[in-house]
Write a protein that holds these residues in place. Structure first.
Motif, PDB file in Angstrom:
ATOM      1  N   MET A 114     -23.522 -50.850  73.819  1.00 13.33           N
ATOM      2  CA  MET A 114     -24.568 -51.688  74.099  1.00 13.33           C
ATOM      3  C   MET A 114     -25.694 -51.302  73.130  1.00 13.33           C
ATOM      4  O   MET A 114     -25.768 -50.388  72.420  1.00 13.33           O
ATOM      5  N   PRO A 115     -26.539 -52.165  72.762  1.00 13.96           N
ATOM      6  CA  PRO A 115     -27.332 -52.142  71.562  1.00 13.96           C
ATOM      7  C   PRO A 115     -28.376 -50.958  71.739  1.00 13.96           C
ATOM      8  O   PRO A 115     -28.921 -50.218  70.830  1.00 13.96           O
ATOM      9  N   PHE A 116     -28.787 -50.469  73.026  1.00 17.38           N
ATOM     10  CA  PHE A 116     -29.785 -49.417  73.197  1.00 17.38           C
ATOM     11  C   PHE A 116     -29.114 -48.088  72.866  1.00 17.38           C
ATOM     12  O   PHE A 116     -29.925 -47.109  73.102  1.00 17.38           O
ATOM     13  N   PHE A 117     -27.919 -47.966  72.496  1.00 21.29           N
ATOM     14  CA  PHE A 117     -27.200 -46.666  72.091  1.00 21.29           C
ATOM     15  C   PHE A 117     -27.389 -46.565  70.680  1.00 21.29           C
ATOM     16  O   PHE A 117     -26.933 -45.510  70.143  1.00 21.29           O
ATOM     17  N   SER A 118     -27.613 -47.427  70.036  1.00 19.28           N
ATOM     18  CA  SER A 118     -27.701 -47.634  68.556  1.00 19.28           C
ATOM     19  C   SER A 118     -28.881 -46.851  68.091  1.00 19.28           C
ATOM     20  O   SER A 118     -29.986 -46.971  68.691  1.00 19.28           O
ATOM     21  N   LEU A 119     -28.614 -46.197  67.041  1.00 19.86           N
ATOM     22  CA  LEU A 119     -29.749 -45.492  66.348  1.00 19.86           C
ATOM     23  C   LEU A 119     -30.629 -46.363  65.621  1.00 19.86           C
ATOM     24  O   LEU A 119     -30.166 -46.734  64.395  1.00 19.86           O
ATOM     25  N   PRO A 120     -31.765 -46.721  65.801  1.00 17.85           N
ATOM     26  CA  PRO A 120     -32.661 -47.519  64.774  1.00 17.85           C
ATOM     27  C   PRO A 120     -33.133 -47.031  63.359  1.00 17.85           C
ATOM     28  O   PRO A 120     -33.130 -45.531  63.455  1.00 17.85           O
ATOM     29  N   VAL A 121     -33.541 -47.574  62.617  1.00 20.31           N
ATOM     30  CA  VAL A 121     -33.824 -46.911  61.047  1.00 20.31           C
ATOM     31  C   VAL A 121     -35.058 -47.063  60.965  1.00 20.31           C
ATOM     32  O   VAL A 121     -35.799 -46.526  59.944  1.00 20.31           O
ATOM     33  N   THR A 122     -35.795 -47.820  61.888  1.00 20.01           N
ATOM     34  CA  THR A 122     -37.513 -47.806  61.559  1.00 20.01           C
ATOM     35  C   THR A 122     -38.269 -47.076  62.412  1.00 20.01           C
ATOM     36  O   THR A 122     -39.485 -46.914  62.145  1.00 20.01           O
ATOM     37  N   ARG A 123     -37.839 -46.368  62.970  1.00 16.23           N
ATOM     38  CA  ARG A 123     -38.595 -45.289  64.101  1.00 16.23           C
ATOM     39  C   ARG A 123     -38.299 -43.794  63.823  1.00 16.23           C
ATOM     40  O   ARG A 123     -37.097 -43.586  63.554  1.00 16.23           O
ATOM     41  N   ARG A 124     -39.357 -42.967  63.750  1.00 20.59           N
ATOM     42  CA  ARG A 124     -39.185 -41.622  63.592  1.00 20.59           C
ATOM     43  C   ARG A 124     -38.513 -41.080  64.938  1.00 20.59           C
ATOM     44  O   ARG A 124     -37.520 -40.228  64.829  1.00 20.59           O
ATOM     45  N   ALA A 125     -38.902 -41.286  66.072  1.00 25.73           N
ATOM     46  CA  ALA A 125     -38.327 -40.948  67.417  1.00 25.73           C
ATOM     47  C   ALA A 125     -37.558 -42.096  67.910  1.00 25.73           C
ATOM     48  O   ALA A 125     -38.201 -43.210  68.413  1.00 25.73           O
ATOM     49  N   PRO A 126     -36.349 -42.222  68.175  1.00 23.83           N
ATOM     50  CA  PRO A 126     -35.599 -43.306  68.826  1.00 23.83           C
ATOM     51  C   PRO A 126     -35.944 -43.463  70.143  1.00 23.83           C
ATOM     52  O   PRO A 126     -36.109 -42.521  71.040  1.00 23.83           O
ATOM     53  N   PRO A 127     -36.199 -44.963  70.628  1.00 27.65           N
ATOM     54  CA  PRO A 127     -36.644 -45.095  71.743  1.00 27.65           C
ATOM     55  C   PRO A 127     -35.581 -44.819  72.895  1.00 27.65           C
ATOM     56  O   PRO A 127     -34.273 -44.797  72.526  1.00 27.65           O
ATOM     57  N   ILE A 128     -35.982 -44.566  74.141  1.00 29.77           N
ATOM     58  CA  ILE A 128     -34.997 -44.263  75.136  1.00 29.77           C
ATOM     59  C   ILE A 128     -35.169 -45.605  76.205  1.00 29.77           C
ATOM     60  O   ILE A 128     -36.354 -45.998  76.259  1.00 29.77           O
ATOM     61  N   THR A 129     -33.882 -45.911  76.367  1.00 31.04           N
ATOM     62  CA  THR A 129     -33.858 -47.160  77.398  1.00 31.04           C
ATOM     63  C   THR A 129     -33.858 -46.597  78.684  1.00 31.04           C
ATOM     64  O   THR A 129     -32.933 -45.853  79.142  1.00 31.04           O
ATOM     65  N   TYR A 130     -34.671 -47.324  79.825  1.00 30.19           N
ATOM     66  CA  TYR A 130     -34.557 -46.800  81.084  1.00 30.19           C
ATOM     67  C   TYR A 130     -34.131 -48.144  82.027  1.00 30.19           C
ATOM     68  O   TYR A 130     -34.588 -49.186  81.870  1.00 30.19           O
ATOM     69  N   LEU A 131     -32.834 -47.941  82.776  1.00 25.78           N
ATOM     70  CA  LEU A 131     -32.684 -48.886  83.395  1.00 25.78           C
ATOM     71  C   LEU A 131     -32.634 -48.804  85.043  1.00 25.78           C
ATOM     72  O   LEU A 131     -32.109 -47.902  85.610  1.00 25.78           O
ATOM     73  N   HIS A 132     -33.571 -49.555  85.582  1.00 27.86           N
ATOM     74  CA  HIS A 132     -33.999 -49.326  87.044  1.00 27.86           C
ATOM     75  C   HIS A 132     -33.007 -50.057  88.022  1.00 27.86           C
ATOM     76  O   HIS A 132     -32.849 -51.166  87.790  1.00 27.86           O
ATOM     77  N   ILE A 133     -32.663 -49.142  88.641  1.00 28.18           N
ATOM     78  CA  ILE A 133     -31.600 -49.538  89.709  1.00 28.18           C
ATOM     79  C   ILE A 133     -32.298 -49.945  91.068  1.00 28.18           C
ATOM     80  O   ILE A 133     -32.204 -50.867  91.739  1.00 28.18           O
ATOM     81  N   HIS A 134     -33.004 -48.738  91.527  1.00 31.31           N
ATOM     82  CA  HIS A 134     -33.710 -48.962  92.943  1.00 31.31           C
ATOM     83  C   HIS A 134     -34.680 -47.784  92.982  1.00 31.31           C
ATOM     84  O   HIS A 134     -34.586 -46.665  92.544  1.00 31.31           O
ATOM     85  N   GLU A 135     -35.874 -48.207  94.111  1.00 33.83           N
ATOM     86  CA  GLU A 135     -36.674 -47.211  94.113  1.00 33.83           C
ATOM     87  C   GLU A 135     -37.312 -47.439  95.497  1.00 33.83           C
ATOM     88  O   GLU A 135     -37.727 -48.562  95.719  1.00 33.83           O
ATOM     89  N   CYS A 136     -37.568 -46.683  96.350  1.00 38.45           N
ATOM     90  CA  CYS A 136     -38.139 -46.707  97.684  1.00 38.45           C
ATOM     91  C   CYS A 136     -39.114 -45.412  97.936  1.00 38.45           C
ATOM     92  O   CYS A 136     -38.909 -44.526  96.883  1.00 38.45           O
ATOM     93  N   GLU A 137     -39.490 -45.247  98.999  1.00 43.59           N
ATOM     94  CA  GLU A 137     -40.453 -44.113  99.206  1.00 43.59           C
ATOM     95  C   GLU A 137     -39.649 -42.712  99.407  1.00 43.59           C
ATOM     96  O   GLU A 137     -40.139 -41.823  99.250  1.00 43.59           O
ATOM     97  N   LYS A 138     -38.567 -43.038  99.673  1.00 44.84           N
ATOM     98  CA  LYS A 138     -37.359 -41.759  99.888  1.00 44.84           C
ATOM     99  C   LYS A 138     -36.774 -41.299  98.792  1.00 44.84           C
ATOM    100  O   LYS A 138     -36.686 -40.065  98.532  1.00 44.84           O
ATOM    101  N   PHE A 139     -36.368 -42.415  97.780  1.00 41.99           N
ATOM    102  CA  PHE A 139     -35.473 -41.941  96.385  1.00 41.99           C
ATOM    103  C   PHE A 139     -35.565 -43.108  95.384  1.00 41.99           C
ATOM    104  O   PHE A 139     -35.919 -44.127  95.919  1.00 41.99           O
ATOM    105  N   SER A 140     -35.054 -42.782  94.405  1.00 41.95           N
ATOM    106  CA  SER A 140     -34.878 -43.650  93.251  1.00 41.95           C
ATOM    107  C   SER A 140     -33.603 -43.338  92.687  1.00 41.95           C
ATOM    108  O   SER A 140     -33.151 -42.432  92.496  1.00 41.95           O
ATOM    109  N   MET A 141     -33.090 -44.292  91.853  1.00 40.68           N
ATOM    110  CA  MET A 141     -32.022 -44.449  91.197  1.00 40.68           C
ATOM    111  C   MET A 141     -32.222 -45.165  89.836  1.00 40.68           C
ATOM    112  O   MET A 141     -32.590 -46.227  89.828  1.00 40.68           O
TER     113      MET A 141
END
Length: 309
Positions: A114-141
């Protein structure tokens, strides 16, 4: 049963049927009348049996529960009483760990290509991608996707129990717990550039400082143990599934704090002594602002859907 055996059985049935038919041809009219009577009797009998025979009910096929659905259902159970500083019981901890340990990248719709695991050549610090699955008041995934050299800087999880499952790749994890028996009047001289904004430092002990390569068991940190402050550095492209109970919440005082860490020997300290061979196991942590070069971007979660029942 093989084809030959099946053919033999069918052949035997057919020969017996032919023999019976030849015997019954001695009186054609008698056979005809007999067959007629048999046909009528059989038809009547069949209709009666049909009326008496209950209808067969077809049982529904078992519904397959996806691994991520099983994880969600387990989190609902394990974190039912979640709150700041509340740790699930040991049996609940093991229950959730066991479910996490079985999850594979494909179970949450991930592949290393997947593209977000590729190392970009234009940034000093590579971006990290977050995939939100679920969140409620008790827990998040959610899932953090790190390209090579991606870093989640040192941060804390106040009052939270956190499960981290490395799905693929190699990641270096460094984590700390606070040292609680430091004299209250102990102080350290921090670098002048950091004194103005955050003059205070606090002693912490290294809990983990190692590379981890998938597949490996999920790691667990607790509100006051297990490495509550940790830093992730991607050695290769990697993904880590995080479960937090309860999740971050500014109104409830569970906000994310970032830290600098200084080697124990770098700062001058009053009234604190550590054996020479133990000094590399301690560090001074100092609060800092969110790093300017930290780039975490969101992306849609494309794995199996969760049914919230």
């Amino acid at each position: 049963m093989g084809r030959a055996a099946l053919a033999d059985i069918k052949g035997k049935d057919f020969s017996e049927l032919a023999k019976e038919t030849k015997t019954n041809t001695e009186d054609t009219n008698k056979v005809s009348n007999t067959n007629k009577n048999r046909s009528t009797t059989t038809s009547d009998s069949s209709r009666k049996k049909s009326r008496r025979r209950p209808k067969k009910t077809t049982m529904p096929a078992a519904v397959m529960v996806s691994p991520v659905q099983r994880l969600f259902d387990t989190c609902k159970d394990v974190f039912a009483l979640a709150g700041t500083g509340i740790v699930p019981t040991p049996d609940k901890i093991e229950q959730l760990r066991a479910v996490l340990d079985q999850i594979q990248p494909a179970d949450v719709g991930l592949t290393p290509q997947m593209p977000f695991f590729s190392l970009p050549v234009t940034r000093r610090a590579p971006p990290i991608t977050y995939l939100h699955i679920h969140e409620c008041e008790k827990f998040s995934m959610g899932i953090f996707c790190l390209p090579p050299s991606g870093v989640l800087p040192l941060h804390n999880h106040p009052g939270m129990t956190v499960f981290s499952k490395l799905l693929f790749g190699t990641m270096h994890i460094k984590s700390y717990d606070w040292v609680v028996d430091v004299p209250s009047n102990a102080s350290a001289v921090v670098p002048p550039s950091q004194t103005v904004q955050h003059p205070e430092v606090r002693l912490a002990k290294v809990k983990v400082d190692s590379d981890f390569t998938a597949p490996c068991n999920a790691s667990i940190l607790y509100p006051a143990d297990g490495g509550n402050m940790h830093c992730f550095t991607a050695v290769t492209a990697c993904a880590v599934l995080d479960v937090l109970g309860p999740p971050y919440s500014d109104p409830e005082g569970r906000h994310c704090t970032y830290y600098f860490d200084y080697p124990f020997t770098k700062l001058s300290v009053d009234e604190i002594t550590v054996a020479e061979e133990e000094k590399d196991k301690y560090a001074w942590l100092q609060e800092r602002e969110k790093p300017e070069d930290l780039a975490v971007v969101g992306a849609p979660y494309t794995g199996p859907e969760i049914v919230e029942n």
